[in-house]
Design a protein around this motif. Structure first.
Motif, PDB file in Angstrom:
ATOM      1  N   PRO A  25      53.778 -16.656  14.464  1.00  0.00           N
ATOM      2  CA  PRO A  25      53.183 -15.531  15.395  1.00  0.00           C
ATOM      3  C   PRO A  25      53.851 -14.239  15.640  1.00  0.00           C
ATOM      4  O   PRO A  25      53.461 -13.307  16.200  1.00  0.00           O
ATOM      5  N   TYR A  26      55.346 -14.371  15.602  1.00  0.00           N
ATOM      6  CA  TYR A  26      56.082 -12.985  16.066  1.00  0.00           C
ATOM      7  C   TYR A  26      55.674 -12.060  14.924  1.00  0.00           C
ATOM      8  O   TYR A  26      55.521 -11.056  15.098  1.00  0.00           O
ATOM      9  N   ALA A  27      55.489 -12.608  13.526  1.00  0.00           N
ATOM     10  CA  ALA A  27      55.298 -11.499  12.528  1.00  0.00           C
ATOM     11  C   ALA A  27      53.854 -11.110  12.844  1.00  0.00           C
ATOM     12  O   ALA A  27      53.680  -9.682  12.537  1.00  0.00           O
ATOM     13  N   THR A  28      52.840 -11.782  13.214  1.00  0.00           N
ATOM     14  CA  THR A  28      51.583 -11.166  13.372  1.00  0.00           C
ATOM     15  C   THR A  28      51.440 -10.377  14.613  1.00  0.00           C
ATOM     16  O   THR A  28      50.541  -9.609  14.552  1.00  0.00           O
ATOM     17  N   PHE A  29      52.304 -10.685  15.757  1.00  0.00           N
ATOM     18  CA  PHE A  29      52.411  -9.836  16.896  1.00  0.00           C
ATOM     19  C   PHE A  29      52.731  -8.501  16.387  1.00  0.00           C
ATOM     20  O   PHE A  29      52.202  -7.509  16.808  1.00  0.00           O
ATOM     21  N   LEU A 169      67.046 -18.341  17.721  1.00  0.00           N
ATOM     22  CA  LEU A 169      67.710 -17.095  16.725  1.00  0.00           C
ATOM     23  C   LEU A 169      66.721 -17.290  15.321  1.00  0.00           C
ATOM     24  O   LEU A 169      66.443 -16.529  14.653  1.00  0.00           O
ATOM     25  N   CYS A 170      66.704 -18.711  14.715  1.00  0.00           N
ATOM     26  CA  CYS A 170      66.112 -18.780  13.307  1.00  0.00           C
ATOM     27  C   CYS A 170      64.657 -18.432  13.305  1.00  0.00           C
ATOM     28  O   CYS A 170      64.355 -17.956  12.329  1.00  0.00           O
ATOM     29  N   ASP A 171      64.072 -19.096  14.345  1.00  0.00           N
ATOM     30  CA  ASP A 171      62.495 -18.808  14.427  1.00  0.00           C
ATOM     31  C   ASP A 171      62.535 -17.134  14.273  1.00  0.00           C
ATOM     32  O   ASP A 171      61.275 -16.824  13.625  1.00  0.00           O
ATOM     33  N   PHE A 172      62.818 -16.595  15.294  1.00  0.00           N
ATOM     34  CA  PHE A 172      62.706 -14.953  15.258  1.00  0.00           C
ATOM     35  C   PHE A 172      63.201 -14.376  14.138  1.00  0.00           C
ATOM     36  O   PHE A 172      62.699 -13.282  13.651  1.00  0.00           O
ATOM     37  N   MET A 173      64.396 -14.575  13.466  1.00  0.00           N
ATOM     38  CA  MET A 173      64.888 -14.330  12.447  1.00  0.00           C
ATOM     39  C   MET A 173      63.911 -14.305  11.145  1.00  0.00           C
ATOM     40  O   MET A 173      63.760 -13.515  10.501  1.00  0.00           O
ATOM     41  N   GLY A 175      60.779 -14.617  11.627  1.00  0.00           N
ATOM     42  CA  GLY A 175      59.677 -13.991  11.967  1.00  0.00           C
ATOM     43  C   GLY A 175      59.706 -12.475  11.488  1.00  0.00           C
ATOM     44  O   GLY A 175      58.662 -11.835  10.899  1.00  0.00           O
ATOM     45  N   ILE A 176      60.973 -11.920  11.876  1.00  0.00           N
ATOM     46  CA  ILE A 176      61.190 -10.496  11.437  1.00  0.00           C
ATOM     47  C   ILE A 176      61.095 -10.230   9.683  1.00  0.00           C
ATOM     48  O   ILE A 176      60.316  -9.562   9.310  1.00  0.00           O
ATOM     49  N   HIS A 177      61.748 -11.146   9.226  1.00  0.00           N
ATOM     50  CA  HIS A 177      61.969 -11.274   7.898  1.00  0.00           C
ATOM     51  C   HIS A 177      60.493 -11.365   7.035  1.00  0.00           C
ATOM     52  O   HIS A 177      60.215 -10.744   6.160  1.00  0.00           O
ATOM     53  N   LEU A 178      59.805 -12.249   7.883  1.00  0.00           N
ATOM     54  CA  LEU A 178      58.161 -12.389   7.159  1.00  0.00           C
ATOM     55  C   LEU A 178      57.480 -11.017   7.210  1.00  0.00           C
ATOM     56  O   LEU A 178      56.705 -10.879   6.391  1.00  0.00           O
ATOM     57  N   TYR A 179      57.579 -10.563   8.376  1.00  0.00           N
ATOM     58  CA  TYR A 179      56.783  -9.346   8.686  1.00  0.00           C
ATOM     59  C   TYR A 179      57.301  -8.491   7.534  1.00  0.00           C
ATOM     60  O   TYR A 179      56.324  -7.606   6.839  1.00  0.00           O
ATOM     61  N   ALA A 180      58.828  -8.291   7.328  1.00  0.00           N
ATOM     62  CA  ALA A 180      59.209  -7.208   6.432  1.00  0.00           C
ATOM     63  C   ALA A 180      58.594  -7.566   4.875  1.00  0.00           C
ATOM     64  O   ALA A 180      58.251  -6.729   4.034  1.00  0.00           O
ATOM     65  N   ALA A 181      58.449  -8.745   4.692  1.00  0.00           N
ATOM     66  CA  ALA A 181      58.175  -9.219   3.275  1.00  0.00           C
ATOM     67  C   ALA A 181      56.742  -8.813   3.191  1.00  0.00           C
ATOM     68  O   ALA A 181      56.498  -8.462   1.957  1.00  0.00           O
ATOM     69  N   ALA A 205      66.744 -16.708   6.163  1.00  0.00           N
ATOM     70  CA  ALA A 205      66.779 -15.454   7.112  1.00  0.00           C
ATOM     71  C   ALA A 205      67.894 -15.544   8.115  1.00  0.00           C
ATOM     72  O   ALA A 205      68.183 -14.479   8.705  1.00  0.00           O
ATOM     73  N   THR A 206      68.313 -16.808   8.308  1.00  0.00           N
ATOM     74  CA  THR A 206      69.493 -16.801   9.486  1.00  0.00           C
ATOM     75  C   THR A 206      70.947 -16.549   8.927  1.00  0.00           C
ATOM     76  O   THR A 206      71.828 -16.145   9.529  1.00  0.00           O
ATOM     77  N   TYR A 207      71.330 -16.721   7.655  1.00  0.00           N
ATOM     78  CA  TYR A 207      72.666 -16.922   7.014  1.00  0.00           C
ATOM     79  C   TYR A 207      73.300 -15.552   7.205  1.00  0.00           C
ATOM     80  O   TYR A 207      74.374 -15.678   7.454  1.00  0.00           O
ATOM     81  N   ALA A 208      72.652 -14.187   6.978  1.00  0.00           N
ATOM     82  CA  ALA A 208      73.412 -13.084   7.101  1.00  0.00           C
ATOM     83  C   ALA A 208      74.032 -12.871   8.585  1.00  0.00           C
ATOM     84  O   ALA A 208      74.775 -12.204   8.815  1.00  0.00           O
ATOM     85  N   SER A 209      73.161 -13.402   9.534  1.00  0.00           N
ATOM     86  CA  SER A 209      73.622 -13.128  10.860  1.00  0.00           C
ATOM     87  C   SER A 209      75.082 -13.794  11.220  1.00  0.00           C
ATOM     88  O   SER A 209      75.605 -13.412  12.274  1.00  0.00           O
ATOM     89  N   LEU A 210      75.575 -14.638  10.191  1.00  0.00           N
ATOM     90  CA  LEU A 210      76.858 -15.271  10.541  1.00  0.00           C
ATOM     91  C   LEU A 210      78.005 -14.490   9.734  1.00  0.00           C
ATOM     92  O   LEU A 210      79.043 -14.861   9.367  1.00  0.00           O
TER      93      LEU A 210
END
Length: 402
Positions: A25-29, A169-173, A175-181, A205-210
């Motif tokens: 839903p964040y990607a589609t928002f 974090l993981c959900d929204f990370m 969602g952002i990457h899904l929008y980008a893809a 999608a979460t790995y890079a944040s660490l």
């Protein structure tokens, strides 16, 4: 269906949104606020996030993620429901789902079947661990993913067990990457004329944040602490911490030597600028406890907002540690239009977010509050797909729509 008097980046793009909770839903928002027509397809009982308002009395997260969408209900376990989805797919550009891998295939509505109907369709999928790999069938929610991705183990104080992030974090990370893809595939379609399947896993999608924590692990191996409290995740910067004040806390960060010299000037301790413990970033990291003690001796005698004001005036990265009620009325986000007060038909006067994606030269699309379940059944199935009033009544009586 969208307001065509203003041209937005995704004007004319139609999205079928089968996703639920946060990630899809964040990607589609983001797509909706960029001008796309987003048709939110829910089961007859509504998507899970609607019911989360039961305990608190309001469903604000649902309202936050579903502005400017057209909600319809659809029973995808019925053949007539599947046929309605196929008809929508024929007219759509994008379909988004975040079911467990294999669910859409078992319904006969997987990407391969839908591409037979519409070869130009961008099929976007997100799940916890991805469509392939040994974990593909594991159930996943944000808490589970924080554990699997190392977020929990790296969060908290060294002498205490790890804790989850307060943010999902993981959900929204994801969602952002899904929008980008999906946007990348949409751009590719301009040249090829063909759609494709894109997928994003929450784990990937979460790995890079660490990155900071992983950097410290690489450098120090087994000697690297799992958790660093409020200090830098890679223990590479000092000061970098949360400091107590008379009435709260502030964060201070000195990524370069001139930042620390500015801190000393604000504290009226310029006499320490040549102290070998503090003169370089490396020295400060090696003496981080002394640095923190020096700063907190001063901040404990100051008001939170005064510290932030004085440090920011000296160009030192600093902020008060604010409560959620303070953040919701943040003057900067309200001035920019990213946060707006909205009269919601179900929730009353609430603060809702706009998309953080700003398209210069185009005014923000006005926020249209989320609508009740199935509110757009007649518009979508009747006006758009051409079903008559009698046909819609029959679909309701047969349990295809509600």
């Amino acid at each position: 269906m969208s307001d065509l008097t203003t041209r937005y980046p995704l004007s004319g793009i139609t999205v079928i949104d089968l996703s639920h909770i946060y990630n899809g839903p964040y990607a589609t928002f983001l797509m909706a606020m960029a001008g796309a027509d987003v048709i939110k397809v829910e089961p007859l009982t509504g998507e899970n996030l609607r019911s989360r308002g039961d305990l608190g009395g309001v469903a604000l997260p649902f309202a936050m993620l579903n502005s400017n969408k057209q909600p319809v209900t659809l029973n995808l376990k019925s053949e007539k429901g599947k046929q309605l989805l196929r008809e929508m797919v024929q007219r759509a550009d994008i379909l988004v789902e975040n079911f467990a891998p294999g669910v859409m295939d078992r319904l006969g509505l997987g990407a391969t079947e839908l591409h037979k109907i519409n070869p130009r369709l961008i099929y976007g999928s997100s799940s916890g661990y991805g469509r392939e790999g040994p974990y593909r069938d594991y159930p996943a929610m944000d808490l589970v993913m924080q554990a699997m991705c190392g977020v929990i183990d790296s969060t908290g104080h060294p002498d205490q067990p790890g804790v989850k992030s307060g943010a999902a974090l993981c959900d929204f990370m994801a969602g952002i990457h899904l929008y980008a893809a999906i946007m990348t595939a949409l751009y590719e379609r301009e040249g090829t004329g063909e759609g494709r399947v894109v997928e994003v896993s929450m784990q990937d999608a979460t790995y890079a944040s660490l990155a900071s924590n992983l950097g410290m692990l690489h450098a120090r191996g087994a000697q690297a602490p799992a958790r660093t409290g409020n200090r830098h995740g890679g223990l590479g910067v000092s000061p970098y911490n949360v400091y107590a004040t008379v009435d709260g806390h502030v964060v201070l960060n000195a990524p370069a030597d001139h930042h620390f010299r500015a801190i000393l000037e604000v504290m009226d301790r310029s006499d320490l600028k040549d102290d070998p413990r503090f003169s370089t970033r490396t020295a400060r990291v090696q003496n981080c406890e002394a640095v923190d003690e020096l700063i907190e001796q001063w901040t404990r005698q100051q008001l939170r907002d005064d510290v932030a004001r004085r440090m920011l005036a000296a160009k030192v990265p600093c902020a008060p540690v604010r409560s959620l009620p303070e953040v919701m009325v943040d003057e900067n986000m309200h001035a920019r239009g990213n946060l707006q007060w909205i009269e919601h038909p179900e929730l009353g006067r609430v603060v809702l977010m706009h998309s953080p994606l700003v398209f210069e030269g185009t005014q923000r699309r006005p926020i249209e509050p989320s609508l009740p379940m199935g509110a757009c059944n007649e518009t979508v199935y009747g006006t758009w797909l051409g079903r008559s009033t009698q046909e819609l009544a029959a679909l309701r009586s047969e349990g295809v729509i509600s």
